[in-house]
Design a protein around this motif. Structure first.
Motif, mmCIF file in Angstrom:
data_model
loop_
_atom_site.group_PDB
_atom_site.id
_atom_site.type_symbol
_atom_site.label_atom_id
_atom_site.label_comp_id
_atom_site.label_asym_id
_atom_site.label_seq_id
_atom_site.Cartn_x
_atom_site.Cartn_y
_atom_site.Cartn_z
ATOM 1 N N TRP A 483 0.894 -1.168 -0.031
ATOM 2 C CA TRP A 483 -0.103 -0.129 -0.159
ATOM 3 C C TRP A 483 0.682 1.203 0.031
ATOM 4 N N SER A 490 2.324 6.766 -6.716
ATOM 5 C CA SER A 490 1.298 7.583 -6.989
ATOM 6 C C SER A 490 1.560 9.235 -6.772
ATOM 7 N N LYS A 518 -2.504 10.300 8.370
ATOM 8 C CA LYS A 518 -3.225 10.868 6.789
ATOM 9 C C LYS A 518 -2.898 12.463 6.839
ATOM 10 N N GLU A 522 -1.042 14.723 4.093
ATOM 11 C CA GLU A 522 -1.584 15.484 3.050
ATOM 12 C C GLU A 522 -1.076 16.930 3.217
ATOM 13 N N LYS A 528 -4.773 15.539 -1.317
ATOM 14 C CA LYS A 528 -5.910 14.963 -0.933
ATOM 15 C C LYS A 528 -5.802 13.515 -0.960
ATOM 16 N N ASP A 530 -7.737 10.780 0.268
ATOM 17 C CA ASP A 530 -8.919 9.833 0.512
ATOM 18 C C ASP A 530 -8.753 8.657 -0.254
ATOM 19 N N ARG A 531 -8.476 8.677 -1.544
ATOM 20 C CA ARG A 531 -8.405 7.423 -2.509
ATOM 21 C C ARG A 531 -7.512 6.410 -2.020
ATOM 22 N N ILE A 532 -6.394 6.800 -1.784
ATOM 23 C CA ILE A 532 -5.403 5.864 -1.337
ATOM 24 C C ILE A 532 -5.710 5.579 0.142
ATOM 25 N N ASP A 534 -8.546 5.080 1.546
ATOM 26 C CA ASP A 534 -9.828 4.285 1.366
ATOM 27 C C ASP A 534 -9.147 2.704 1.254
ATOM 28 N N LEU A 535 -7.889 2.557 0.503
ATOM 29 C CA LEU A 535 -7.319 1.192 0.301
ATOM 30 C C LEU A 535 -7.179 0.442 1.380
#
Length: 544
Positions: A483, A490, A518, A522, A528, A530-532, A534-535
């Motif tokens: 992750w 990314s 987080k 950030e 932001k 959030d998407r990462i 959320d994994l």
């Protein structure tokens, strides 16, 4: 203009309020204990100053009595191990039980009552004479006796080799999310408050002791340094011009390591102190050979580096002090400079599974027969826990990925840069992969982890949410490392490295939660995430 100014002041006020809302408790310990190596027991006294930095008055304090996890077959430890697929084999060795008793608590000099925890026999509720007000502190004391169990999990002895960890009465953490009283478990680590330790250990003079913090007993310290430096020089001179493992092994077998001089008295008392740590562990053996060196840090500070290993295993541990130093330098570069004066690694006895267990400034390594690359990786991983557990004190029981998984990400980077190797795949890595650059090598390793290793659980799962150690290891260690690699590619490694440095600066000697991690990333990256993040809650593959 007035509206803009008002808006600005409101935002500033909110930011300041949010910063002021963080608090954490503080516990400062003084202990005097004695080892009886005939009965395999400890007896002593503890006094700890508990400082209530919370906004709440506390009528009680939960106290961990973790040696009672070894008391009988009704403990949470026993039940957890019995439920694991390898548990029956391991429980064959669970014959010499352990416990803690002879407790008589006082708070501010007033005798206190305790109440048992409704579920766990290794936790008690200490009822204070009166609620401890916000901002107040109190001195709590008790004698205690520990029967050291046979070596089975962390606390234990193997004949007269002692692994003394999770061994004293210890307050549970009270933070903004409430009390975190937790039973002793084998799969599932710990969460403790920061403070200072002043620990005096009386034991037979023939023992060598590796412990958290700085040894204050000058005669013993001098003996450790003199013999340790001589051993390191002897090993260097014997192996400096050799490259083949067989030749190195042959040269090492001819050496006669210098034994540490032992005082003539029957017993000795060793005093250790340390600040800004949340635990204290110590290891004692008559067979330790010491290696000692000093390490010059980029800041100009000089650290003391010790390796303690068995007399017979010099052929495995001859490079150990070098491995410790490399680990300290790499993690200091990646996260932030190592803040303590000493760093130590200790060879432990053969365990049910190889690996290690970390404590502030000292770690135990149980990897018998390991190759040099593997031993280096294990030492590096455990030394790395000084940052990810020791300095960044996350709640390991509820969020184990913040410690083990993040640490594995850095361990894999270390192995790739130094050896083009990875402990997960060992010698199975093809030569064409080993010939790649470190960046491309890691890409291949993470692709193999993603494609070849089933990791079904969600990363954001607490320690007891996994059915067995295999699932725990695959998800907490490997899936989290994967992750973080996704986060790296990314964004960029440079951005991620800078974000980790910011995380270290903001949260060292504190208790960060996932939301804090987080938020720091950030802010540092200006993104932001959030998407990462959320994994972390995704079961199964996080990359298709």
């Amino acid at each position: 203009m007035k509206k803009m100014l008002a808006s600005f002041l409101l935002c500033l006020s909110c930011a300041m309020l949010q910063a002021q809302q963080y608090w954490q408790q503080e516990v400062n310990y003084t202990m005097h204990i004695a080892l009886n190596d005939q009965q395999h027991s400890l007896r002593g006294n503890i006094n700890f100053e508990y400082i209530n930095h919370s906004p709440d008055a506390l009528p009680f304090i939960w106290i961990h009595l973790w040696p009672n996890g070894y008391k009988d077959n009704q403990t949470a430890l026993y039940k957890q191990v019995a439920s694991d697929k390898e548990g029956k084999r391991r429980l064959k060795d669970f014959k010499e039980k352990g416990f803690i008793d002879s407790l008589s608590f006082t708070a501010g000099g007033v005798a206190c009552k305790t109440e048992p925890h409704p579920q766990y026999q290794d936790i008690v509720k200490l009822l204070l004479p009166q609620p401890l007000a916000a901002g107040a502190k109190i001195s709590i004391a008790t004698p205690f006796y520990v029967k050291v169990p046979g070596y089975f999990s962390r606390l234990g002895h193997a004949d007269n080799y002692y692994m003394i960890s999770q061994w004293y009465p210890k307050p549970a953490v009270y933070d903004a999310k409430g009390w975190h009283e937790m039973p002793y478990l084998d799969q599932g680590e710990f969460y403790s408050d920061y403070g200072s330790f002043d620990v005096s250990i009386t034991l037979p003079s023939s023992y060598i002791v590796a412990a958290t913090g700085n040894l204050q007993t000058s005669s013993e310290l001098e003996a450790y340094k003199v013999s340790g430096a001589a051993n390191r020089k002897m090993i260097y001179n014997a192996t400096a011009n050799l490259t083949e493992d067989k030749a190195i092994g042959s040269a090492l077998k001819k050496l006669d390591p210098v034994r540490t001089a032992i005082p003539s008295s029957a017993t000795k008392t060793l005093r250790f102190i340390e600040t800004n740590v949340h635990d204290f562990a110590w290891f004692a053996s008559k067979d330790f050979v010491i290696q000692y060196d000093t390490l010059l840090m980029p800041s100009g500070q000089v650290k003391d580096v010790y390796a303690f290993h068995n007399y017979a295993n010099i052929t495995e541990w001859y490079n150990s002090s070098n491995f410790i130093e490399d680990a300290v330098l790499h993690y200091s570069e990646w996260l932030g400079e190592y803040p303590y004066q000493t760093v130590k690694a200790v060879e432990g006895p053969r365990n049910q599974s190889s690996g290690g267990m970390e404590y502030p400034t000292v770690t135990m390594i149980t990897s018998p027969g390991a190759s040099q690359k593997t031993l280096d990786a294990v030492i590096t991983h455990e030394v790395g826990h000084n940052w990810l557990y020791g300095i960044l004190g996350s709640n390991e029981r509820d969020h184990p990925w913040m410690d083990e998984g993040v640490n594995s990400y850095f361990q894999f980077r270390y192995e790739a840069e130094k050896y083009r190797s990875n402990t997960i795949f060992g010698e199975a890595i093809p030569e064409e992969v080993r010939s790649k650059s470190a960046v491309d090598f890691l890409r291949a390793i993470y692709n193999a982890i993603n494609q070849g290793i089933p990791m079904d659980g969600a990363i954001e799962t607490n320690s007891v949410g996994f059915n067995n150690k295999d699932d725990y290891g695959k998800v907490v260690y490997l899936k989290t490392a994967l992750w973080l690699y996704v986060l790296e590619i990314s964004t960029s490694r440079e951005k991620l490295d800078n974000a980790f440095k910011a995380y270290y600066d903001q949260w060292k000697f504190k208790h960060p939660y996932p939301e804090d991690f987080k938020a720091t990333l950030e802010t540092s990256m200006g993104l932001k995430l959030d998407r990462i993040f959320d994994l972390l809650k995704i079961k199964g593959k996080i990359i298709n």
